[in-house]
Design a protein around this motif. Structure first.
Motif, PDB file in Angstrom:
ATOM      1  N   GLN A 117       0.823  -1.210   0.000  1.00  0.00           N
ATOM      2  CA  GLN A 117       0.000   0.000   0.000  1.00  0.00           C
ATOM      3  C   GLN A 117       0.860   1.263   0.000  1.00  0.00           C
ATOM      4  OE1 GLN A 117      -3.817  -0.139   2.290  1.00  0.00           O
ATOM      5  NE2 GLN A 117      -2.917  -2.056   3.049  1.00  0.00           N
ATOM      6  N   ALA A 118       1.965   1.245   0.726  1.00  0.00           N
ATOM      7  CA  ALA A 118       2.853   2.407   0.764  1.00  0.00           C
ATOM      8  C   ALA A 118       3.496   2.659  -0.598  1.00  0.00           C
ATOM      9  CB  ALA A 118       3.925   2.210   1.837  1.00  0.00           C
ATOM     10  N   ILE A 119       3.896   1.591  -1.277  1.00  0.00           N
ATOM     11  CA  ILE A 119       4.466   1.731  -2.621  1.00  0.00           C
ATOM     12  C   ILE A 119       3.405   2.274  -3.576  1.00  0.00           C
ATOM     13  CG2 ILE A 119       5.383   0.443  -4.606  1.00  0.00           C
ATOM     14  CD1 ILE A 119       6.872  -1.344  -2.538  1.00  0.00           C
ATOM     15  N   ILE A 120       2.196   1.757  -3.479  1.00  0.00           N
ATOM     16  CA  ILE A 120       1.104   2.248  -4.338  1.00  0.00           C
ATOM     17  C   ILE A 120       0.884   3.738  -4.116  1.00  0.00           C
ATOM     18  CG2 ILE A 120      -1.381   2.118  -4.779  1.00  0.00           C
ATOM     19  CD1 ILE A 120      -1.147  -0.947  -4.216  1.00  0.00           C
ATOM     20  N   VAL A 121       0.872   4.169  -2.856  1.00  0.00           N
ATOM     21  CA  VAL A 121       0.695   5.597  -2.555  1.00  0.00           C
ATOM     22  C   VAL A 121       1.810   6.415  -3.201  1.00  0.00           C
ATOM     23  CG1 VAL A 121       0.769   7.336  -0.713  1.00  0.00           C
ATOM     24  CG2 VAL A 121      -0.618   5.274  -0.423  1.00  0.00           C
ATOM     25  N   HIS A 122       3.046   5.971  -3.035  1.00  0.00           N
ATOM     26  CA  HIS A 122       4.157   6.743  -3.588  1.00  0.00           C
ATOM     27  C   HIS A 122       4.130   6.763  -5.121  1.00  0.00           C
ATOM     28  CE1 HIS A 122       7.918   8.897  -3.324  1.00  0.00           C
ATOM     29  NE2 HIS A 122       8.266   8.237  -4.413  1.00  0.00           N
ATOM     30  N   GLU A 123       3.843   5.636  -5.721  1.00  0.00           N
ATOM     31  CA  GLU A 123       3.855   5.544  -7.184  1.00  0.00           C
ATOM     32  C   GLU A 123       2.698   6.295  -7.850  1.00  0.00           C
ATOM     33  OE1 GLU A 123       6.042   4.174  -9.327  1.00  0.00           O
ATOM     34  OE2 GLU A 123       7.376   3.245  -7.860  1.00  0.00           O
ATOM     35  N   ASN A 124       1.556   6.376  -7.167  1.00  0.00           N
ATOM     36  CA  ASN A 124       0.349   6.908  -7.803  1.00  0.00           C
ATOM     37  C   ASN A 124      -0.232   8.145  -7.131  1.00  0.00           C
ATOM     38  OD1 ASN A 124      -0.216   4.621  -9.848  1.00  0.00           O
ATOM     39  ND2 ASN A 124       0.189   3.569  -7.916  1.00  0.00           N
ATOM     40  N   GLY A 125       0.278   8.491  -5.962  1.00  0.00           N
ATOM     41  CA  GLY A 125      -0.240   9.645  -5.239  1.00  0.00           C
ATOM     42  C   GLY A 125      -1.403   9.303  -4.323  1.00  0.00           C
ATOM     43  N   TYR A 126      -1.911   8.104  -4.426  1.00  0.00           N
ATOM     44  CA  TYR A 126      -3.014   7.636  -3.583  1.00  0.00           C
ATOM     45  C   TYR A 126      -3.107   6.123  -3.712  1.00  0.00           C
ATOM     46  CZ  TYR A 126      -5.741   7.314  -7.929  1.00  0.00           C
ATOM     47  OH  TYR A 126      -6.188   6.988  -9.188  1.00  0.00           O
ATOM     48  N   GLN A 127      -3.912   5.515  -2.840  1.00  0.00           N
ATOM     49  CA  GLN A 127      -4.089   4.070  -2.833  1.00  0.00           C
ATOM     50  C   GLN A 127      -5.587   3.804  -2.979  1.00  0.00           C
ATOM     51  OE1 GLN A 127      -4.831   0.713  -2.693  1.00  0.00           O
ATOM     52  NE2 GLN A 127      -5.076   0.827  -0.496  1.00  0.00           N
ATOM     53  N   PRO A 128      -6.060   3.463  -4.193  1.00  0.00           N
ATOM     54  CA  PRO A 128      -7.492   3.369  -4.446  1.00  0.00           C
ATOM     55  C   PRO A 128      -8.137   2.004  -4.167  1.00  0.00           C
ATOM     56  CG  PRO A 128      -6.310   3.126  -6.502  1.00  0.00           C
ATOM     57  CD  PRO A 128      -5.279   3.383  -5.432  1.00  0.00           C
ATOM     58  N   TYR A 129      -7.363   1.023  -3.736  1.00  0.00           N
ATOM     59  CA  TYR A 129      -7.877  -0.342  -3.654  1.00  0.00           C
ATOM     60  C   TYR A 129      -8.316  -0.692  -2.246  1.00  0.00           C
ATOM     61  CZ  TYR A 129      -5.190  -0.125  -7.909  1.00  0.00           C
ATOM     62  OH  TYR A 129      -4.677   0.278  -9.107  1.00  0.00           O
ATOM     63  N   ASP A 130      -9.471  -1.363  -2.144  1.00  0.00           N
ATOM     64  CA  ASP A 130      -9.931  -1.786  -0.822  1.00  0.00           C
ATOM     65  C   ASP A 130      -9.256  -3.097  -0.436  1.00  0.00           C
ATOM     66  OD1 ASP A 130     -11.409  -3.954  -1.934  1.00  0.00           O
ATOM     67  OD2 ASP A 130     -13.213  -2.726  -2.097  1.00  0.00           O
ATOM     68  N   ALA A 131      -9.479  -3.503   0.799  1.00  0.00           N
ATOM     69  CA  ALA A 131      -8.807  -4.685   1.351  1.00  0.00           C
ATOM     70  C   ALA A 131      -9.088  -5.939   0.536  1.00  0.00           C
ATOM     71  CB  ALA A 131      -9.228  -4.883   2.803  1.00  0.00           C
ATOM     72  N   SER A 132     -10.268  -6.048  -0.056  1.00  0.00           N
ATOM     73  CA  SER A 132     -10.598  -7.262  -0.808  1.00  0.00           C
ATOM     74  C   SER A 132      -9.717  -7.410  -2.050  1.00  0.00           C
ATOM     75  CB  SER A 132     -12.082  -7.285  -1.187  1.00  0.00           C
ATOM     76  OG  SER A 132     -12.384  -6.252  -2.102  1.00  0.00           O
ATOM     77  N   VAL A 133      -9.347  -6.317  -2.694  1.00  0.00           N
ATOM     78  CA  VAL A 133      -8.456  -6.372  -3.861  1.00  0.00           C
ATOM     79  C   VAL A 133      -7.082  -6.881  -3.428  1.00  0.00           C
ATOM     80  CG1 VAL A 133      -7.285  -4.992  -5.634  1.00  0.00           C
ATOM     81  CG2 VAL A 133      -9.695  -4.571  -5.120  1.00  0.00           C
ATOM     82  N   LEU A 134      -6.587  -6.353  -2.325  1.00  0.00           N
ATOM     83  CA  LEU A 134      -5.287  -6.792  -1.817  1.00  0.00           C
ATOM     84  C   LEU A 134      -5.324  -8.260  -1.404  1.00  0.00           C
ATOM     85  CD1 LEU A 134      -4.476  -3.616   0.289  1.00  0.00           C
ATOM     86  CD2 LEU A 134      -3.468  -4.250  -1.889  1.00  0.00           C
ATOM     87  N   GLN A 135      -6.411  -8.686  -0.814  1.00  0.00           N
ATOM     88  CA  GLN A 135      -6.545 -10.092  -0.412  1.00  0.00           C
ATOM     89  C   GLN A 135      -6.586 -11.013  -1.624  1.00  0.00           C
ATOM     90  OE1 GLN A 135     -10.057  -9.741   2.015  1.00  0.00           O
ATOM     91  NE2 GLN A 135      -8.896  -9.151   3.832  1.00  0.00           N
ATOM     92  N   ARG A 136      -7.314 -10.613  -2.671  1.00  0.00           N
ATOM     93  CA  ARG A 136      -7.352 -11.438  -3.892  1.00  0.00           C
ATOM     94  C   ARG A 136      -5.971 -11.498  -4.537  1.00  0.00           C
ATOM     95  NH1 ARG A 136     -12.398  -8.801  -4.412  1.00  0.00           N
ATOM     96  NH2 ARG A 136     -11.574  -7.350  -5.954  1.00  0.00           N
ATOM     97  N   ALA A 137      -5.255 -10.376  -4.531  1.00  0.00           N
ATOM     98  CA  ALA A 137      -3.895 -10.349  -5.093  1.00  0.00           C
ATOM     99  C   ALA A 137      -2.980 -11.278  -4.298  1.00  0.00           C
ATOM    100  CB  ALA A 137      -3.345  -8.922  -5.062  1.00  0.00           C
ATOM    101  N   GLU A 138      -3.085 -11.249  -2.985  1.00  0.00           N
ATOM    102  CA  GLU A 138      -2.251 -12.118  -2.157  1.00  0.00           C
ATOM    103  C   GLU A 138      -2.571 -13.582  -2.423  1.00  0.00           C
ATOM    104  OE1 GLU A 138      -0.781 -12.570   2.444  1.00  0.00           O
ATOM    105  OE2 GLU A 138      -2.643 -11.495   2.055  1.00  0.00           O
ATOM    106  N   LYS A 139      -3.838 -13.885  -2.591  1.00  0.00           N
ATOM    107  CA  LYS A 139      -4.227 -15.267  -2.897  1.00  0.00           C
ATOM    108  C   LYS A 139      -3.628 -15.699  -4.249  1.00  0.00           C
ATOM    109  CE  LYS A 139      -8.138 -18.362  -3.282  1.00  0.00           C
ATOM    110  NZ  LYS A 139      -9.573 -18.530  -3.363  1.00  0.00           N
ATOM    111  N   LEU A 140      -3.701 -14.827  -5.245  1.00  0.00           N
ATOM    112  CA  LEU A 140      -3.111 -15.130  -6.555  1.00  0.00           C
ATOM    113  C   LEU A 140      -1.598 -15.322  -6.447  1.00  0.00           C
ATOM    114  CD1 LEU A 140      -5.004 -12.563  -8.824  1.00  0.00           C
ATOM    115  CD2 LEU A 140      -5.081 -15.065  -9.041  1.00  0.00           C
ATOM    116  N   ALA A 141      -0.948 -14.557  -5.580  1.00  0.00           N
ATOM    117  CA  ALA A 141       0.509 -14.647  -5.423  1.00  0.00           C
ATOM    118  C   ALA A 141       0.929 -15.996  -4.853  1.00  0.00           C
ATOM    119  CB  ALA A 141       1.022 -13.520  -4.538  1.00  0.00           C
ATOM    120  N   HIS A 142       0.020 -16.662  -4.168  1.00  0.00           N
ATOM    121  CA  HIS A 142       0.339 -17.952  -3.556  1.00  0.00           C
ATOM    122  C   HIS A 142      -0.108 -19.138  -4.402  1.00  0.00           C
ATOM    123  CE1 HIS A 142       1.905 -16.192   0.073  1.00  0.00           C
ATOM    124  NE2 HIS A 142       0.833 -15.440   0.188  1.00  0.00           N
ATOM    125  N   GLU A 143      -0.646 -18.870  -5.576  1.00  0.00           N
ATOM    126  CA  GLU A 143      -1.089 -19.961  -6.454  1.00  0.00           C
ATOM    127  C   GLU A 143       0.053 -20.465  -7.322  1.00  0.00           C
ATOM    128  OE1 GLU A 143      -4.556 -18.611  -8.622  1.00  0.00           O
ATOM    129  OE2 GLU A 143      -5.772 -18.777  -6.837  1.00  0.00           O
TER     130      GLU A 143
END
Length: 139
Positions: A113-139
């Motif tokens: 989330q901190a990298i997203i804020v720095h790269e884009n000026g804000y962090q637009p994604y809710d927790a469910s998006v991050l959770q789905r991404a984490e699940k995909l990262a472990h597949e």
């Protein structure tokens, strides 16, 4: 999403990962409109790629502090790396040289989330998006 959104958000690549590797979830070649940065079919795939890169930084390269990780993520040849480190420290609340463990879900989430804020000026994604991404990262 609008055309005024930050480039990373428009590309579903909130870490602004450059074209190098063949990532899961990339848009088909004929639909690419950005020659410098990956474009993903959804933000979950872009965030998944971020998580995998950060995990590799720690496991393969032994980078275990925000300072070490960001120096590799955003090298001084292309970035104001110290400003980037300061930004990530501010958002995460973790000091620059404190050892972190990115295999810990909470720590990874804060860092991403901190990298997203720095790269884009804000962090637009809710927790469910991050959770789905984490699940995909472990597949």
């Amino acid at each position: 999403m609008t055309t005024s959104d930050a480039r990373g958000v428009r590309n579903n690549n909130p870490g602004n990962i450059r074209w190098r590797d063949k990532w899961m979830g990339l848009v088909p070649e004929q639909q690419r409109t950005d020659t410098a940065f990956c474009q993903f079919v959804s933000p979950e795939y872009g965030i998944r790629a971020m998580m995998i890169i950060l995990h590799h930084y720690q496991i393969k390269h032994g980078l275990n502090t925000i300072a070490d990780i960001i120096q590799r993520w955003a090298p001084p040849e292309e970035n104001d790396t110290q400003a980037y480190i300061n930004s990530v420290v501010k958002v995460t609340g973790i000091t620059a040289h404190k050892p972190i463990n990115v295999t810990d879900s909470s720590t990874m989430s804060k860092l991403v989330q901190a990298i997203i804020v720095h790269e884009n000026g804000y962090q637009p994604y809710d927790a469910s998006v991050l959770q789905r991404a984490e699940k995909l990262a472990h597949e």
